[in-house]
Design a protein around this motif. Structure first.
Motif, PDB file in Angstrom:
ATOM      1  N   GLY A   1      40.617  51.769  18.322  1.00 38.03           N
ATOM      2  CA  GLY A   1      41.345  50.220  18.599  1.00 38.03           C
ATOM      3  C   GLY A   1      40.454  49.511  19.471  1.00 38.03           C
ATOM      4  N   LEU A   2      40.148  50.659  20.903  1.00 39.24           N
ATOM      5  CA  LEU A   2      39.590  49.226  21.310  1.00 39.24           C
ATOM      6  C   LEU A   2      38.033  49.412  21.519  1.00 39.24           C
ATOM      7  N   GLN A   3      37.357  50.626  20.996  1.00 36.92           N
ATOM      8  CA  GLN A   3      36.319  51.018  21.086  1.00 36.92           C
ATOM      9  C   GLN A   3      34.966  49.314  20.931  1.00 36.92           C
ATOM     10  N   PRO A   4      34.810  48.101  19.854  1.00 35.75           N
ATOM     11  CA  PRO A   4      34.249  47.319  19.734  1.00 35.75           C
ATOM     12  C   PRO A   4      34.667  46.326  20.769  1.00 35.75           C
ATOM     13  N   TYR A   5      35.990  46.214  21.825  1.00 36.37           N
ATOM     14  CA  TYR A   5      36.188  45.534  22.941  1.00 36.37           C
ATOM     15  C   TYR A   5      35.072  45.997  24.059  1.00 36.37           C
ATOM     16  N   LEU A   6      34.964  47.601  24.129  1.00 32.98           N
ATOM     17  CA  LEU A   6      34.502  48.246  25.487  1.00 32.98           C
ATOM     18  C   LEU A   6      32.995  47.440  25.851  1.00 32.98           C
ATOM     19  N   PRO A   7      32.138  47.480  25.139  1.00 31.17           N
ATOM     20  CA  PRO A   7      30.987  47.129  25.416  1.00 31.17           C
ATOM     21  C   PRO A   7      31.453  45.517  25.345  1.00 31.17           C
ATOM     22  N   ILE A   8      32.295  44.176  24.990  1.00 29.68           N
ATOM     23  CA  ILE A   8      31.539  42.722  25.996  1.00 29.68           C
ATOM     24  C   ILE A   8      32.334  43.173  27.340  1.00 29.68           C
ATOM     25  N   ALA A   9      33.348  43.884  26.979  1.00 26.72           N
ATOM     26  CA  ALA A   9      34.080  44.577  29.008  1.00 26.72           C
ATOM     27  C   ALA A   9      33.199  44.606  29.653  1.00 26.72           C
ATOM     28  N   LEU A  10      32.430  45.255  29.153  1.00 19.21           N
ATOM     29  CA  LEU A  10      31.771  45.638  30.151  1.00 19.21           C
ATOM     30  C   LEU A  10      30.152  44.450  30.569  1.00 19.21           C
ATOM     31  N   ILE A  11      29.670  43.544  30.124  1.00 19.84           N
ATOM     32  CA  ILE A  11      28.938  42.872  30.111  1.00 19.84           C
ATOM     33  C   ILE A  11      30.498  42.216  31.103  1.00 19.84           C
ATOM     34  N   ALA A  12      30.915  41.244  30.295  1.00 16.62           N
ATOM     35  CA  ALA A  12      32.010  41.152  31.718  1.00 16.62           C
ATOM     36  C   ALA A  12      32.166  40.999  32.772  1.00 16.62           C
ATOM     37  N   ALA A  13      31.779  42.474  33.213  1.00 18.62           N
ATOM     38  CA  ALA A  13      32.417  43.046  34.095  1.00 18.62           C
ATOM     39  C   ALA A  13      31.132  42.964  35.455  1.00 18.62           C
ATOM     40  N   LEU A  14      29.740  42.771  34.583  1.00 21.43           N
ATOM     41  CA  LEU A  14      28.555  43.341  35.070  1.00 21.43           C
ATOM     42  C   LEU A  14      28.226  41.651  35.226  1.00 21.43           C
ATOM     43  N   ASP A  15      28.830  40.180  34.854  1.00 24.17           N
ATOM     44  CA  ASP A  15      29.168  39.351  34.871  1.00 24.17           C
ATOM     45  C   ASP A  15      29.568  38.975  36.544  1.00 24.17           C
ATOM     46  N   ALA A  16      31.003  39.455  36.504  1.00 26.07           N
ATOM     47  CA  ALA A  16      31.395  39.333  38.082  1.00 26.07           C
ATOM     48  C   ALA A  16      31.393  40.089  38.994  1.00 26.07           C
ATOM     49  N   LEU A  17      30.486  41.737  38.917  1.00 22.98           N
ATOM     50  CA  LEU A  17      29.699  41.795  39.598  1.00 22.98           C
ATOM     51  C   LEU A  17      28.172  41.324  40.238  1.00 22.98           C
ATOM     52  N   PHE A  18      27.644  40.561  39.292  1.00 21.33           N
ATOM     53  CA  PHE A  18      26.557  39.753  39.780  1.00 21.33           C
ATOM     54  C   PHE A  18      27.069  38.669  40.274  1.00 21.33           C
ATOM     55  N   GLY A  19      28.129  37.983  40.076  1.00 20.48           N
ATOM     56  CA  GLY A  19      28.436  36.882  40.852  1.00 20.48           C
ATOM     57  C   GLY A  19      29.038  37.191  41.757  1.00 20.48           C
ATOM     58  N   ALA A  20      29.854  38.706  42.235  1.00 22.06           N
ATOM     59  CA  ALA A  20      30.013  38.648  43.738  1.00 22.06           C
ATOM     60  C   ALA A  20      29.044  39.606  44.156  1.00 22.06           C
ATOM     61  N   ALA A  21      27.694  39.769  44.202  1.00 21.62           N
ATOM     62  CA  ALA A  21      26.778  40.149  45.011  1.00 21.62           C
ATOM     63  C   ALA A  21      25.747  38.727  45.256  1.00 21.62           C
ATOM     64  N   ARG A  22      25.816  38.252  44.302  1.00 24.52           N
ATOM     65  CA  ARG A  22      25.608  36.706  44.612  1.00 24.52           C
ATOM     66  C   ARG A  22      25.752  35.453  45.736  1.00 24.52           C
ATOM     67  N   ALA A  23      27.538  36.279  45.721  1.00 23.01           N
ATOM     68  CA  ALA A  23      27.945  34.988  46.587  1.00 23.01           C
ATOM     69  C   ALA A  23      28.413  35.863  47.754  1.00 23.01           C
TER      70      ALA A  23
END
Length: 110
Positions: free
Chosen positions: A24-46
């Motif tokens: 039931g959670l498999q459709p949300y995993l790729p979206i969650a991964l992209i959201a996590a990558l966004d936070a990581l790149f934002g942290a690297a930039r900061a």
């Protein structure tokens, strides 16, 4: 150094335990991964800009993942899950590439 140790421990735990994502959670995993990558790149930039705050990073990481997954869940409930998934990927992709460009400019002074 602590982050690298945590990363290594997490990778080893993932390899050894081989966790599975419920169906039931498999459709949300790729979206969650992209959201996590966004936070990581934002942290690297900061971090490169000298304004990194660990509390902001943790809150951003958690809320990005939860909000992105909720938007996709809401789209699934409305019958437009694919369209909202695409929208979330586009928006977060733009943010990731914007942060990557800022990191590149900072690193290469270009």
């Amino acid at each position: 150094m602590l982050a690298i140790i945590g990363l290594v421990v997490g990778v080893v735990a993932g390899i050894v335990l081989q966790p599975t994502v419920p169906l039931g959670l498999q459709p949300y995993l790729p979206i969650a991964l992209i959201a996590a990558l966004d936070a990581l790149f934002g942290a690297a930039r900061a971090g490169l800009d000298g304004v990194f705050n660990d509390r902001v990073f943790v809150v951003s990481f958690v809320f990005n993942v939860l909000i992105a997954a909720f938007i996709v869940f809401l789209g699934d409930q409305l019958g437009v899950g694919a369209q909202l998934s695409t929208a979330v990927v586009v928006v977060l992709g733009i943010r990731i590439f914007s942060n990557a460009a800022a990191i590149r400019r900072h690193v290469f002074r270009a």
